[in-house]
Scaffold this motif. Structure first.
Motif, PDB file in Angstrom:
ATOM      1  N   CYS A 111      43.615  62.609  32.266  1.00  0.00           N
ATOM      2  CA  CYS A 111      43.354  63.134  30.926  1.00  0.00           C
ATOM      3  C   CYS A 111      43.140  64.638  31.047  1.00  0.00           C
TER       4      CYS A 111
ATOM      5  N   GLU B  19      40.814  71.326  31.342  1.00  0.00           N
ATOM      6  CA  GLU B  19      39.947  70.599  32.250  1.00  0.00           C
ATOM      7  C   GLU B  19      40.456  69.164  32.363  1.00  0.00           C
TER       8      GLU B  19
ATOM      9  N   ARG C  51      40.040  64.902  33.520  1.00  0.00           N
ATOM     10  CA  ARG C  51      39.275  63.692  33.760  1.00  0.00           C
ATOM     11  C   ARG C  51      40.257  62.681  34.350  1.00  0.00           C
TER      12      ARG C  51
ATOM     13  N   PHE D  34      41.125  58.786  36.215  1.00  0.00           N
ATOM     14  CA  PHE D  34      40.657  57.402  36.299  1.00  0.00           C
ATOM     15  C   PHE D  34      41.732  56.502  36.915  1.00  0.00           C
TER      16      PHE D  34
ATOM     17  N   LEU E  41      38.210  69.637  37.724  1.00  0.00           N
ATOM     18  CA  LEU E  41      38.034  68.197  37.541  1.00  0.00           C
ATOM     19  C   LEU E  41      36.606  67.950  37.052  1.00  0.00           C
ATOM     20  N   ILE E  42      36.472  67.548  35.796  1.00  0.00           N
ATOM     21  CA  ILE E  42      35.160  67.383  35.178  1.00  0.00           C
ATOM     22  C   ILE E  42      34.507  66.066  35.578  1.00  0.00           C
ATOM     23  N   THR E  43      35.306  65.002  35.592  1.00  0.00           N
ATOM     24  CA  THR E  43      34.770  63.699  35.973  1.00  0.00           C
ATOM     25  C   THR E  43      35.905  62.814  36.467  1.00  0.00           C
ATOM     26  N   GLU E  44      35.567  61.841  37.307  1.00  0.00           N
ATOM     27  CA  GLU E  44      36.566  60.874  37.740  1.00  0.00           C
ATOM     28  C   GLU E  44      35.887  59.554  38.092  1.00  0.00           C
ATOM     29  N   ASP E  45      36.673  58.502  37.967  1.00  0.00           N
ATOM     30  CA  ASP E  45      36.254  57.169  38.394  1.00  0.00           C
ATOM     31  C   ASP E  45      37.505  56.508  38.952  1.00  0.00           C
TER      32      ASP E  45
ATOM     33  N   PHE F  31      40.247  57.629  25.569  1.00  0.00           N
ATOM     34  CA  PHE F  31      40.077  59.075  25.650  1.00  0.00           C
ATOM     35  C   PHE F  31      40.195  59.663  24.250  1.00  0.00           C
TER      36      PHE F  31
ATOM     37  N   VAL G 226      35.109  60.119  26.831  1.00  0.00           N
ATOM     38  CA  VAL G 226      35.847  59.023  27.460  1.00  0.00           C
ATOM     39  C   VAL G 226      34.946  57.790  27.495  1.00  0.00           C
TER      40      VAL G 226
END
Length: 203
Positions: A51, A106, A108, A110, A143-147, A158, A165
């Motif tokens: 994203c 930015e 995100r 997943f 990279l702000i967040t990841e899973d 999203f 998210v």
């Protein structure tokens, strides 16, 4: 310029009554970008979803892809990276057309679950995560967040208008739709490897 990507690849659009928003479902090999208040939805098994968002102009998008499972030979690894770059470049181009600025983007990230699949090598999920990290680093996109990785598929919602998210890990699948879609996509990628140079899903 606000709006949706002209000729966007993801064509599965519907209205989500629970969220009260128009929604777009992103399937394997697809991408979508928008500047409208809508939700982008994807269910990710072995595939990865990136994203990208320009929070200043509220333009964002998502893709859904997997690197061709080419093994470790140099030429094949180069071809796999080329496919991943195409998937990322297509999403970036779609965002630029809607007014996003590269320096404000930015990310995100997943997906890439380690699902048992005879058609994938054991390190297929890790390779696609490493590719995305490398691509974002080279483009200077934070990279702000990841899973990522792990054993469970994920369902992602999203919201480009806010950057929010929602993520749900699917510890049990009620049907085989996800597995069937990814199987068909993996078979497509393997067929493309045999046929040689290609531009996957290029319009």
């Amino acid at each position: 310029m606000k709006g949706d990507t002209p000729g966007a690849i993801a064509a599965n659009r519907y209205y989500d009554p629970d969220l009260g928003l128009p929604a777009v479902k992103i399937l394997p090999g697809e991408h979508y970008a928008t500047g409208e208040d809508r939700v982008l939805v994807s269910v990710l098994g072995a595939c990865i979803g990136v994203c990208l968002l320009d929070p200043e102009c509220a333009v964002g998008g998502m893709n859904h892809f997997l690197l061709p499972d080419t093994g470790t030979r140099v030429r094949e690894a180069h071809d796999a990276a080329g496919h991943g770059k195409l998937a990322m470049d297509q999403l970036l181009d779609a965002l630029y057309k809607l007014g996003a600025r590269h320096e404000r983007l930015e990310a995100r990230v997943f997906g890439a679950a380690n699902l048992p699949n005879a058609l994938l090598s054991p390190d297929a999920a890790l390779r696609v995560v490493e590719f995305v990290h490398s691509y974002l680093d080279s483009e200077g996109i934070p990279l702000i967040t990841e899973d990522v990785l792990g054993e469970y598929p994920r369902k992602i919602y999203f919201f480009p208008a806010s950057g929010k998210v929602l993520l749900k890990k699917l510890k049990s699948l009620h049907n085989e739709t996800l597995l069937q879609r990814e199987l068909e996509y993996i078979l497509y990628l393997k067929r493309a490897e045999v046929l040689g140079p290609y531009d996957l899903f290029q319009e």
